[in-house]
Design an enzyme around this catalytic site. Structure first.
Site, mmCIF file in Angstrom:
data_model
loop_
_atom_site.group_PDB
_atom_site.id
_atom_site.type_symbol
_atom_site.label_atom_id
_atom_site.label_comp_id
_atom_site.label_asym_id
_atom_site.label_seq_id
_atom_site.Cartn_x
_atom_site.Cartn_y
_atom_site.Cartn_z
ATOM 1 N N LYS A 25 0.809 -1.225 0.000
ATOM 2 C CA LYS A 25 0.000 0.000 0.000
ATOM 3 C C LYS A 25 0.844 1.279 0.000
ATOM 4 O O LYS A 25 0.447 2.304 -0.547
ATOM 5 C CB LYS A 25 -0.934 0.006 1.211
ATOM 6 C CG LYS A 25 -2.032 -1.055 1.152
ATOM 7 C CD LYS A 25 -3.041 -0.765 0.066
ATOM 8 C CE LYS A 25 -4.206 -1.750 0.085
ATOM 9 N NZ LYS A 25 -5.114 -1.534 -1.061
ATOM 10 N N GLU A 75 -9.824 5.922 3.297
ATOM 11 C CA GLU A 75 -10.633 4.839 3.828
ATOM 12 C C GLU A 75 -9.704 3.654 4.036
ATOM 13 O O GLU A 75 -8.654 3.576 3.407
ATOM 14 C CB GLU A 75 -11.754 4.470 2.848
ATOM 15 C CG GLU A 75 -11.368 3.454 1.768
ATOM 16 C CD GLU A 75 -10.328 3.955 0.770
ATOM 17 O OE1 GLU A 75 -10.223 5.191 0.611
ATOM 18 O OE2 GLU A 75 -9.615 3.123 0.164
ATOM 19 N N SER A 128 1.495 -9.743 -1.108
ATOM 20 C CA SER A 128 1.180 -8.313 -0.994
ATOM 21 C C SER A 128 1.363 -7.731 0.401
ATOM 22 O O SER A 128 1.584 -6.537 0.548
ATOM 23 C CB SER A 128 -0.250 -8.071 -1.471
ATOM 24 O OG SER A 128 -1.146 -8.892 -0.745
#
Lengths: 266, 420
Positions: B113, B135, B402
């Protein structure tokens, strides 16, 4: 002209702003909605915005969010809302603008929703999350059927976007008074009204101001500048607070009559 | 030495040009922000100018070598890029074929991220925005946004579903330590979808001063484009690493898909390599036939949610349905519009695995490789048997690892306890 344009023209002739009242269809149930629309029309509403409930109303504040939740919990669907329009149309000629979000309309089918809405006596569409550049699929069939498409102008809209909205409009343009969600406290309604009034003169098309308009005094601030004014959350809150359908009808009648008295230009 | 001009030679010479022209005619340049019929901008008018502003600022930044240099430097010195690609030999023995892991779990903050948030916060500063909102589902994007905001000195507020606040408690503490304010969202299903609703309501109110740092390849244009581009570093690195370490391109690239940012990021490196299969894995929750899942590509329909057209979970009446997944980061009823297009065109294929399968894969990776993966990521691993079955044992399969799974320990331990 359609019923909506007629209503704006009639109000203008009477030297007042047209009063647009929002009600969430199916809150608390569709039978009550039918009565509420008739009551609002009898008490002085010139146009009804009939809200189609949606699970994710991102442009709405808590009052209309809760109304949408109550309505969906009661089993409201777009098809049933359209049936309610038929029922209302048997009792009153008040113009009905269907107001909602795009996904239920897309799911129902744009062409089909236009045909069914026209057949049942609705007068137009305002879709909060459908800006002019995405609107062709709904707007074209709506115009072909003689229904209105009402675009929005926001405080952030630049000249280019105002022009796009004006080009997409068929009757009035909805002017959002502030950056925010429905039911927020208006920050400076007076200067928003002046800006909207200037735009209305420039565009030569009726503008109605909504968002943060709650009281007779608010309406008196707006009415001298533009041809229309929208009240939503304040009405929806009364429906929420009422202990019975009868009580809701009574308080909504009183509020709409009071709001209507504020629309007259001094 | 000139060739004789004949009908044949002219035709030969013109053939490539003709093919090119024909291809242009068949695939008209899509409108900006469109992936076939998907994508677009379905938002309140108030936000439209902000999306234009963001689009212009992004395009300018792409042409600005200083911006690129600053981004590259932060990705390298701060986020720890490039991340390794690692050959997982013991896992390969267990599941078959040769499994390679792109180690995004080793990025600063423990997931991919941060690649996107560093880029977007740089962009926000460039636009003169003074406040950031985001969010988050699993909390990984929230943590990455809070981290990037702390790094660049901007105030940060994160919207998170109350249900996710509960099951991802360590990430809530982390965000607070990083100076972010976390809003617990109680409306609707109290998960990622509702957090995004609330973030959009904040943005529509404070749009002049605030940048909304969207965490996935979802939302209105230009977000799907921007987030994919910032995440494309994953695929770009992985492609070069595979060529260097394996001596070839992988036969398949596998990634989990919630909104789909890690998948788009790694797919971006291989989408032009026709030999490489692209495989996305959605969350089947309790099973795609149970109605309790988060697999819109496998079991949803076309709709509009949070500003773009894509596949969504919805009722027959167009109401958005609540998603269900053991993994908070995949617990979302929508998916990025480019995935919808990759699915329709067949360039990528999508499968789904259940909560239970993901949990098994989670444990398998812990035991075989000494790596605790995020529950989101575990879905990609749980699908490997299907991929191996199709490709056979002599294949190289690249998995996007990830994120790391420390944040999921409470959930996993509770689930394992209830199993025994």
């Amino acid at each position: 002209m359609g019923r909506i344009a007629d209503a704006f023209a009639k109000a203008k002739k009477e030297n007042r702003a047209a009063l647009v009242i929002y009600l969430c269809a199916g809150d608390p149930d569709l039978r009550t909605t039918e009565d509420l629309v008739v009551a609002a029309a009898e008490s002085g509403a010139d146009v009804i915005e009939l809200g189609i409930p949606f699970s994710d109303p991102t442009a709405d504040g808590p009052a209309i969010q809760r109304a949408s939740e109550r309505s969906l919990a009661a089993g409201t669907t777009l098809a049933k809302v359209l049936d309610t329009v038929s029922a209302i149309r048997r009792r009153t000629d008040v113009p009905i603008l269907l107001f909602g979000y795009y996904n239920p309309i897309l799911s129902y089918g744009e062409q089909k929703v236009v045909e069914d809405a026209a057949a049942r006596g609705a007068d137009g569409f305002l879709v909060v999350d459908l800006p002019p550049e995405e609107s062709d699929g709904l707007r074209r069939p709506a115009i072909a059927k003689g229904l209105d498409f009402v675009p929005l102008i926001a405080p952030t809209s630049d000249r280019e976007r105002v022009a796009k909205a004006a080009a997409a409009a068929t009757s009035f343009i909805y002017y959002v008074s502030m950056t925010g969600v429905t039911g927020s406290k208006a920050t400076d309604l007076a200067s928003a009204s002046e800006r909207a009034g200037a735009l209305q003169r420039e565009l030569g098309r009726p503008i109605a101001i909504g968002f943060g308009v709650k009281t007779k005094e608010d309406i008196a601030t707006v009415a001298p500048h533009v041809d229309g004014v929208v009240v939503g959350s304040a009405v929806v809150r009364l429906v929420e607070e009422a202990e019975s359908a009868t009580a809701a009808l009574s308080t909504v009648r009183t509020l709409v009559a009071e709001l209507a008295s504020g629309t007259v230009r001094q | 030495m000139a060739k004789t001009l004949s009908a044949d030679t002219v035709q030969d010479a013109l053939a490539p040009l003709l093919r090119y022209v024909l291809r242009l005619m068949q695939t008209p340049e899509p409108a900006p922000g469109r992936y076939g019929p998907y994508g677009g901008r379905y938002v309140a008018e108030t936000l439209m100018p902000a999306l234009d502003e963001l689009t212009h600022a992004y395009e300018e930044s792409q042409r600005d070598p200083e911006f690129q240099a600053e981004l590259d430097s932060l990705l390298h010195h701060y986020a720890g890029r490039p991340t390794p690609t690692y050959f997982a030999s013991r896992l390969s023995e267990e599941v078959g074929s040769r499994i390679w892991l792109k180690r995004e779990d080793l990025c600063h903050t423990g997931a991919h991220k941060v690649n996107n948030t560093i880029g977007q916060i740089l962009l926000a500063k460039r636009m003169g925005k003074t406040r950031i909102i985001a969010e988050t589902g699993a909390g990984q994007h929230g943590v990455a946004t809070a981290t990037s905001c702390a790094l660049m000195g901007l105030p940060c507020e994160v919207y998170m579903g109350a249900e996710d606040v509960r099951r991802q408690a360590p990430n809530v503490r982390r965000m607070e330590l990083l100076g972010a304010k976390v809003h617990s969202v109680k409306s609707g299903s109290a998960t990622l979808k509702d957090a995004m609703n609330e973030a959009l309501r904040d943005w529509v109110t404070n749009v002049r001063t605030t940048h909304y740092c969207v965490g996935s390849v979802a939302g209105p244009h230009p977000y799907p484009l921007i987030v994919r581009d910032f995440q494309a570093v994953i695929g770009k690195e992985a492609r070069a690493q595979m060529i260097e370490q394996a001596g070839k391109l992988p036969d398949a690239v596998v990634a989990c898909v919630g909104g789909g940012s890690n998948a788009m990021g790694i797919f971006a490196g291989f989408v032009d390599d026709e030999s490489v299969r692209l495989i996305g894995v959605e969350a089947a929750g309790e099973g795609v036939t149970t109605g309790r899942h988060a697999a819109p590509l496998c079991a949803g329909g076309v709709g509009v949610l949070h500003g773009s057209k894509s596949y969504v979970l919805q009722t027959a009446d167009g109401q958005i349905q609540e998603a269900h997944s053991i993994s908070a980061g995949l617990d979302y009823p929508g998916v990025g519009p480019e995935h919808a297009w990759l699915k329709d065109t067949g360039r990528a294929t999508y499968g789904a695995v259940t909560d239970a399968q993901a949990l098994d894969a989670f444990q398998q990776l812990c035991r075989t490789e000494g790596i605790i993966p995020a529950l989101e990521t575990s879905h990609a691993f749980a699908y490997l048997p299907v991929v191996v079955e199709e490709l056979g044992d002599d294949a190289d399969i690249l998995v996007c690892l990830s994120g790391r799974g420390d944040k999921d320990l409470d959930t996993v331990l509770a689930q394992l306890k209830s199993r025994s």
